[in-house]
Design a protein around this motif. Structure first.
Motif, PDB file in Angstrom:
ATOM      1  N   UNK A 165       0.803  -1.219   0.000  1.00 25.83           N
ATOM      2  CA  UNK A 165       0.000   0.000   0.000  1.00 25.83           C
ATOM      3  C   UNK A 165       0.835   1.268   0.000  1.00 25.83           C
ATOM      4  N   UNK A 166       2.072   1.204   0.530  1.00 25.15           N
ATOM      5  CA  UNK A 166       2.845   2.439   0.628  1.00 25.15           C
ATOM      6  C   UNK A 166       4.316   2.110   0.767  1.00 25.15           C
ATOM      7  N   UNK A 167       5.190   3.004   0.221  1.00 19.51           N
ATOM      8  CA  UNK A 167       6.642   2.918   0.368  1.00 19.51           C
ATOM      9  C   UNK A 167       7.148   4.238   0.919  1.00 19.51           C
ATOM     10  N   UNK A 168       8.013   4.178   1.956  1.00 19.88           N
ATOM     11  CA  UNK A 168       8.616   5.377   2.536  1.00 19.88           C
ATOM     12  C   UNK A 168      10.133   5.198   2.507  1.00 19.88           C
ATOM     13  N   UNK A 169      10.848   6.212   1.979  1.00 16.95           N
ATOM     14  CA  UNK A 169      12.295   6.160   1.832  1.00 16.95           C
ATOM     15  C   UNK A 169      12.965   6.879   3.005  1.00 16.95           C
ATOM     16  N   UNK A 170      14.086   6.329   3.457  1.00 20.14           N
ATOM     17  CA  UNK A 170      14.880   6.999   4.488  1.00 20.14           C
ATOM     18  C   UNK A 170      15.904   7.915   3.832  1.00 20.14           C
ATOM     19  N   UNK A 171      16.513   8.768   4.646  1.00 17.72           N
ATOM     20  CA  UNK A 171      17.612   9.570   4.151  1.00 17.72           C
ATOM     21  C   UNK A 171      18.865   8.706   4.065  1.00 17.72           C
ATOM     22  N   UNK A 172      19.734   8.939   3.100  1.00 20.96           N
ATOM     23  CA  UNK A 172      20.910   8.073   2.953  1.00 20.96           C
ATOM     24  C   UNK A 172      21.934   8.310   4.067  1.00 20.96           C
ATOM     25  N   UNK A 173      22.668   7.266   4.393  1.00 17.98           N
ATOM     26  CA  UNK A 173      23.778   7.316   5.340  1.00 17.98           C
ATOM     27  C   UNK A 173      25.065   7.112   4.551  1.00 17.98           C
ATOM     28  N   UNK A 174      26.042   7.989   4.780  1.00 14.73           N
ATOM     29  CA  UNK A 174      27.289   7.962   4.020  1.00 14.73           C
ATOM     30  C   UNK A 174      28.328   7.149   4.788  1.00 14.73           C
ATOM     31  N   UNK A 175      28.846   6.087   4.171  1.00 19.15           N
ATOM     32  CA  UNK A 175      29.890   5.255   4.759  1.00 19.15           C
ATOM     33  C   UNK A 175      31.193   5.558   4.020  1.00 19.15           C
ATOM     34  N   UNK A 176      32.191   6.084   4.777  1.00 18.83           N
ATOM     35  CA  UNK A 176      33.455   6.471   4.144  1.00 18.83           C
ATOM     36  C   UNK A 176      34.539   6.548   5.213  1.00 18.83           C
ATOM     37  N   UNK A 177      35.764   6.242   4.845  1.00 19.03           N
ATOM     38  CA  UNK A 177      36.944   6.455   5.676  1.00 19.03           C
ATOM     39  C   UNK A 177      38.119   6.757   4.763  1.00 19.03           C
ATOM     40  N   UNK A 178      39.022   7.576   5.301  1.00 18.17           N
ATOM     41  CA  UNK A 178      40.203   7.947   4.519  1.00 18.17           C
ATOM     42  C   UNK A 178      41.169   6.771   4.471  1.00 18.17           C
ATOM     43  N   UNK A 179      41.613   6.432   3.299  1.00 24.71           N
ATOM     44  CA  UNK A 179      42.517   5.296   3.132  1.00 24.71           C
ATOM     45  C   UNK A 179      43.723   5.711   2.304  1.00 24.71           C
ATOM     46  N   UNK A 180      44.888   5.153   2.684  1.00 25.16           N
ATOM     47  CA  UNK A 180      46.128   5.377   1.952  1.00 25.16           C
ATOM     48  C   UNK A 180      46.691   4.036   1.513  1.00 25.16           C
ATOM     49  N   UNK A 181      47.515   4.067   0.508  1.00 29.60           N
ATOM     50  CA  UNK A 181      48.088   2.840  -0.003  1.00 29.60           C
ATOM     51  C   UNK A 181      49.028   2.221   1.021  1.00 29.60           C
ATOM     52  N   UNK A 182      48.951   0.904   1.108  1.00 28.58           N
ATOM     53  CA  UNK A 182      49.843   0.182   2.010  1.00 28.58           C
ATOM     54  C   UNK A 182      51.255   0.196   1.455  1.00 28.58           C
ATOM     55  N   UNK A 183      52.226   0.416   2.370  1.00 30.69           N
ATOM     56  CA  UNK A 183      53.632   0.494   1.978  1.00 30.69           C
ATOM     57  C   UNK A 183      54.393  -0.577   2.747  1.00 30.69           C
ATOM     58  N   UNK A 184      55.208  -1.366   2.055  1.00 29.44           N
ATOM     59  CA  UNK A 184      56.011  -2.425   2.661  1.00 29.44           C
ATOM     60  C   UNK A 184      57.420  -2.345   2.077  1.00 29.44           C
ATOM     61  N   UNK A 185      58.431  -2.164   2.970  1.00 28.42           N
ATOM     62  CA  UNK A 185      59.833  -2.031   2.547  1.00 28.42           C
ATOM     63  C   UNK A 185      60.627  -3.148   3.210  1.00 28.42           C
ATOM     64  N   UNK A 186      61.424  -3.872   2.414  1.00 25.69           N
ATOM     65  CA  UNK A 186      62.238  -4.978   2.907  1.00 25.69           C
ATOM     66  C   UNK A 186      63.692  -4.705   2.523  1.00 25.69           C
ATOM     67  N   UNK A 187      64.588  -4.764   3.556  1.00 21.07           N
ATOM     68  CA  UNK A 187      66.016  -4.558   3.320  1.00 21.07           C
ATOM     69  C   UNK A 187      66.767  -5.796   3.787  1.00 21.07           C
ATOM     70  N   UNK A 188      67.635  -6.327   2.898  1.00 24.69           N
ATOM     71  CA  UNK A 188      68.439  -7.502   3.220  1.00 24.69           C
ATOM     72  C   UNK A 188      69.898  -7.098   3.348  1.00 24.69           C
ATOM     73  N   UNK A 189      70.579  -7.751   4.281  1.00 30.34           N
ATOM     74  CA  UNK A 189      72.018  -7.478   4.457  1.00 30.34           C
ATOM     75  C   UNK A 189      72.731  -8.778   4.797  1.00 30.34           C
ATOM     76  N   UNK A 190      74.053  -8.788   4.580  1.00 27.56           N
ATOM     77  CA  UNK A 190      74.888  -9.968   4.803  1.00 27.56           C
ATOM     78  C   UNK A 190      75.932  -9.621   5.871  1.00 27.56           C
ATOM     79  N   UNK A 191      75.821 -10.208   7.074  1.00 27.37           N
ATOM     80  CA  UNK A 191      76.789  -9.850   8.132  1.00 27.37           C
ATOM     81  C   UNK A 191      78.215 -10.195   7.757  1.00 27.37           C
ATOM     82  N   UNK A 192      78.449 -11.344   7.087  1.00 26.25           N
ATOM     83  CA  UNK A 192      79.805 -11.757   6.703  1.00 26.25           C
ATOM     84  C   UNK A 192      79.882 -11.743   5.182  1.00 26.25           C
ATOM     85  N   UNK A 193      80.352 -10.657   4.585  1.00 20.25           N
ATOM     86  CA  UNK A 193      80.324 -10.542   3.125  1.00 20.25           C
ATOM     87  C   UNK A 193      81.272 -11.469   2.402  1.00 20.25           C
ATOM     88  N   UNK A 194      82.354 -11.945   3.039  1.00 22.21           N
ATOM     89  CA  UNK A 194      83.331 -12.779   2.348  1.00 22.21           C
ATOM     90  C   UNK A 194      83.389 -14.134   3.032  1.00 22.21           C
TER      91      UNK A 194
END
Length: 879
Positions: A531-560
């Motif tokens: 018999x009837x339809x009633x609409x609600x006001x929209x709810x905004x879903x959002x969060x600030x996101x940044x790109x994931x950063x992953x840095x890997x450094x390898x070293x050799x304690x005994x080079x020779x």
């Protein structure tokens, strides 16, 4: 003995040989055609020798004695001058129907074409046998067929549906031969033609397509009138009977036991025009009625028919004003016998002959819509049948059922909003400020999602889920799979509260969400209507996101370090924008480019997952199973050790680190992957250089002889003690003239002297042995033709270091050597020749024996001796 009778089989073969020969055939008897028609004479040839395509010559004679050349399939100058003009105009032509068959066509036959036609074929046979020509007689008859309309055709015959009509034509023939007439009544609509009813030359009536039922019911008839009249009678005219009627008459003659049509004529008899019956139907418009009251509608129709017609009245209901939509709801029907078919709350009655009344009791909201009145007029036909002569539908009447709908408001809020990816999101949709909501009203919800757009483009909403009046939940395409996986949860907390939960909110879930609450009212039949339809006001879903950063450094304690020492590498990990990360580490090794066996090959050695579980990946050195260790020093630092390094371990080593972010429960999500800088293992040695080559004294052998191949290893550079060297030797073969096929492993001998031979499906055997410190012998015993091909060996040297450990050198390959296996011709043909000579001797002796027996018993003749009389000499004295 008497003379032997000839064998039946020999007689049959002799008769078949004598009877075989070329046969040329034309129709037997005589052919009769009418002046002005087309003459077609077929001719074919069979049982011939030579090429499959045969040529034909046609000749004509009016008396049958002297023939004149008419046409030929292979000689352009064959026709006589008399017929060349007709051949040029196409009146006389030859049409080949097969390689051994042709047809002679003569258009517009004239009396001068009457006579004898001879078909002959040039000989292509090795011997002259059979017949090479055949003759048929053709009679040309005068046009004696007369067809006319009776009375003469009128410009138009106007009728109404249901009225009878009759058409008549006359047909006769004065042919000198015995012929039959066939008649067909044909209806023409523009360029389309349709057979109505036919009388065949055998005197049988045959209705056309679509007229079978009308013919069997007697509605369409064909009668003869007098000696030459034919009458078509239609008792009840239908709309499809409109058009031009033609009388088509054909003349038939019997030839060679079959009936042949020799002439056909047609005449237009009449043009029938069927006047449609005027019918108009009207219903009142824009009716408004309160819920629970009665709906009263009247259907009035008018027509110009005054004869005995019966109406059929039907009421339809639809939600749209288009009466042509499929599946309109039928409310009530009154058939032509005045029988009413309706539901209990719907009544249908007639007020007078042209007015019918519809009554719907206790109307509800579902009765709002459009009502149509359909009227059909039926006229009686032949044999108590009925035909529909007119039908019409009224303009829809709009009916609006008024009622007091419930009043309420819908509010949507986010009880839990995400701050990071994979967080929980929970939305609540509440029904508030409810007014005029009785016990017969229930609420359901629909959830929608709309993506954020910075531009002004119109974005359509996507349905997530919808709830029906019976609380059945249906998912949209966007949420179907995630709802099945338990990531989307839709629930009904209370009668006025609905919730929507996203267990793992992703970046694709960011956007606007809103809910639609529908009110359903219970109907008279216990069903529910929205018999009837009633609409609600929209709810905004959002969060600030940044790109994931992953840095890997390898070293050799005994080079020779030197071969045999321990190699150690540590990897330090740092990350940004990753929530509570854990790391999994994979150690990879890339072989140097100089390794020809697998250049630039990356090998996975050992891994440690986010739960600190260590796993050996592709580490296949059985002698150093515990030679590699990977451990976690800190949460972001890992250490890799490899004990007793060897020269074969040279390469570039890296740490491949994957960051994992926790999800609700005990699940993990891959957030980012990073690769460290390479650490190189490079042994600067001046050790020996090994080379491998293949040698054979017999590169070409005879089948059955052994194949001997030597794999010879040479050492350059520093001299080594034979006890400080060991070799892994592998023999391969490519059974082809080139190297286009995959190599097949034949046999191997490891540095400990253990020989391993691969499984083979051949009769030849293999053996591999070490004949000296640097020579290895492969033998193929009992060689076969399939053992040919390119043979080569691969050698992996092992060298003992100063510390006493064995170092594995790079694998080396020899150049391939091609081996040919030949067949021993003498041995191959010795037994077949002996068998052939023996069989020939036995067959020759058996033939001599059969000939001797036949001449002795079968061909012996009985000779009768003449009887001699024995008489004594008479004495001279008695004389």
């Amino acid at each position: 003995m008497g003379r032997l009778a000839p064998r039946p089989l020999l007689l049959a073969l002799l008769a078949l040989a004598l009877c075989r020969g070329r046969v040329v055939r034309v129709p037997t008897g005589s052919l009769a055609r009418v002046v002005g028609t087309e003459l077609v004479i077929p001719c074919n040839v069979s049982d011939y020798d030579g090429p499959s395509e045969q040529n034909f010559d046609w000749s004509f004679s009016s008396s049958g004695s002297s023939f004149v050349e008419l046409a030929s399939t292979w000689e352009a100058g064959f026709p006589a001058q008399l017929y060349r003009e007709r051949l040029h105009r196409g009146e006389i032509l030859l049409r080949r129907t097969a390689n051994d068959a042709v047809e002679l066509h003569i258009k517009n036959v004239q009396p001068s074409d009457q006579g004898h036609y001879k078909c002959s074929t040039p000989s292509t046979d090795a011997t002259v046998q059979g017949n090479y020509e055949d003759t048929v007689q053709v009679k040309v008859l005068a046009d004696a067929l007369r067809v006319a309309a009776s009375p003469p055709p009128s410009p138009g015959l106007s009728l109404r549906q249901g009225e009878p009509f009759q058409l008549r034509c006359v047909a006769s023939t004065a042919s000198s031969l015995h012929t039959h007439l066939a008649l067909l009544w044909e209806l023409r609509h523009g360029s389309a033609r349709q057979s109505v009813l036919a009388l065949t030359h055998e005197g049988r009536l045959r209705p056309g397509p679509g007229y079978e039922q009308r013919y069997h019911s007697g509605d369409v008839r064909l009668d003869t009138v007098g000696s030459d009249g034919y009458r078509l009678s239609v008792s009840r005219a239908l709309a499809e009977d409109q058009g031009t009627y033609s009388c088509v008459v054909s003349e038939w003659i019997e030839e060679q036991g079959n009936w042949q049509e020799i002439q056909e004529k047609a005449v237009d008899v009449a043009t029938v025009v069927i006047q449609p019956t005027a019918l108009r139907v009207a219903v009142g418009r824009n009716v408004s009625v309160a819920e629970g009251k009665e709906l009263d509608l009247t259907c009035n129709f008018t027509t110009d028919r005054v004869d005995d017609v019966r109406p059929e009245v039907t009421w339809y209901f639809s939600k749209t004003p288009d009466s042509t939509v499929p599946g309109p709801h039928l409310l009530a029907r009154l058939d032509r016998d005045s029988l009413v078919h309706s539901s209990p709350h719907v009544a249908l009655s007639h007020m007078d002959l042209r007015s019918y009344h519809l009554l719907v009791r206790d109307v509800s909201r579902e009765n709002s819509g459009y009502y149509f009145c359909y009227v059909a007029l039926w006229a009686p036909g032949h044999n108590r049948s009925w035909h529909k002569v007119a039908e019409a539908v009224s303009v829809p009447a709009s009916v609006d059922v008024t009622w007091l709908e419930p009043d309420y408001q819908v509010y949507l809020n986010a009880s839990k909003a995400p701050e990071f990816s994979d967080d929980l999101t929970e939305l609540e949709c509440r029904v508030m400020d409810t007014k005029r909501a009785e016990a017969s009203v229930r609420f359901t919800v629909s959830w929608y999602y709309r993506m954020n757009r910075r531009s002004d483009d119109v974005v359509t909403s996507e349905l997530l889920a919808v709830m029906d009046a019976d609380w059945t939940l249906k998912y949209g395409e966007r949420s179907k799979q995630r709802a099945r996986d338990g990531d989307f949860i839709f629930s009904k907390e209370h009668t006025d509260t609905f919730s929507f939960r996203i267990q793992r909110t992703t970046e694709e879930d960011r956007g606007n969400y809103y809910c639609v609450v529908s009110a359903w009212t219970k109907q008279r039949n216990d069903s529910w209507a929205k018999s009837k339809d009633v609409f609600s006001k929209p709810v905004h879903i959002f969060w600030a996101s940044e790109d994931s950063v992953l840095v890997v450094k390898a070293r050799q304690p005994k080079p020779f370090f030197a071969a045999g020492n321990t190699f150690e590498m540590t990897c330090k990990v740092s990350s940004k924008n990753i929530k509570s990360p854990r790391y999994s580490v994979l150690i990879t090794a890339e072989k140097p480019v100089g390794d020809l066996s697998s250049p630039n090959e990356t090998k996975y050695i050992i891994s440690l997952d986010q739960d600190s579980v260590v796993k050996l990946e592709n580490w296949t050195d059985a002698s150093r199973v515990d030679g590699v260790v990977l451990e976690k020093v800190q949460e972001d630092e890992f250490r890799y050790r490899m004990y007793q390094t060897q020269v074969s371990d040279a390469g570039l080593y890296r740490c491949m680190v994957t960051a994992w972010s926790p999800v609700r429960g005990s699940l993990w999500r891959e957030a980012a992957t990073g690769l460290s800088n390479p650490i190189e293992i490079d042994f600067q040695t001046s050790g020996p250089i090994f080379n491998a080559s293949v040698y054979s004294d017999t590169p070409s052998v005879i089948r059955g002889d052994p194949i001997k191949l030597f794999c010879i290893v040479t050492v350059e550079g520093a001299a080594l003690d034979p006890d400080d060297m060991a070799f892994d030797v592998f023999w391969f073969a490519v059974h082809s003239f080139g190297l286009d096929k995959a190599p097949v492993l034949l046999s191997s001998l490891d540095r400990k002297g253990i020989v391993t031979t691969a499984q083979r499906d051949r009769k030849s055997d293999l053996s591999l042995e070490r004949v000296s410190v640097l020579e290895f012998l492969l033998q193929v015993h009992g060689s076969e033709e399939q053992d040919f091909g390119n043979y080569y060996c691969s050698v992996t040297p092992w060298v003992k270091s100063a510390t006493g450990s064995w170092q594995k050198e790079a694998e080396i390959y020899s150049k391939p050597m091609f081996i040919t296996v030949k067949m021993d011709v003498l041995n191959a043909f010795k037994y077949p020749l002996l068998i052939g000579v023996g069989l020939s001797t036995v067959i020759g002796l058996l033939s001599c024996l059969i000939g001797y027996c036949s001449s002795h018993w079968c061909c012996k003749k009985e000779v009768q001796e003449t009887r001699r009389e024995r008489r004594r000499l008479m004495s001279m004295e008695m004389d």
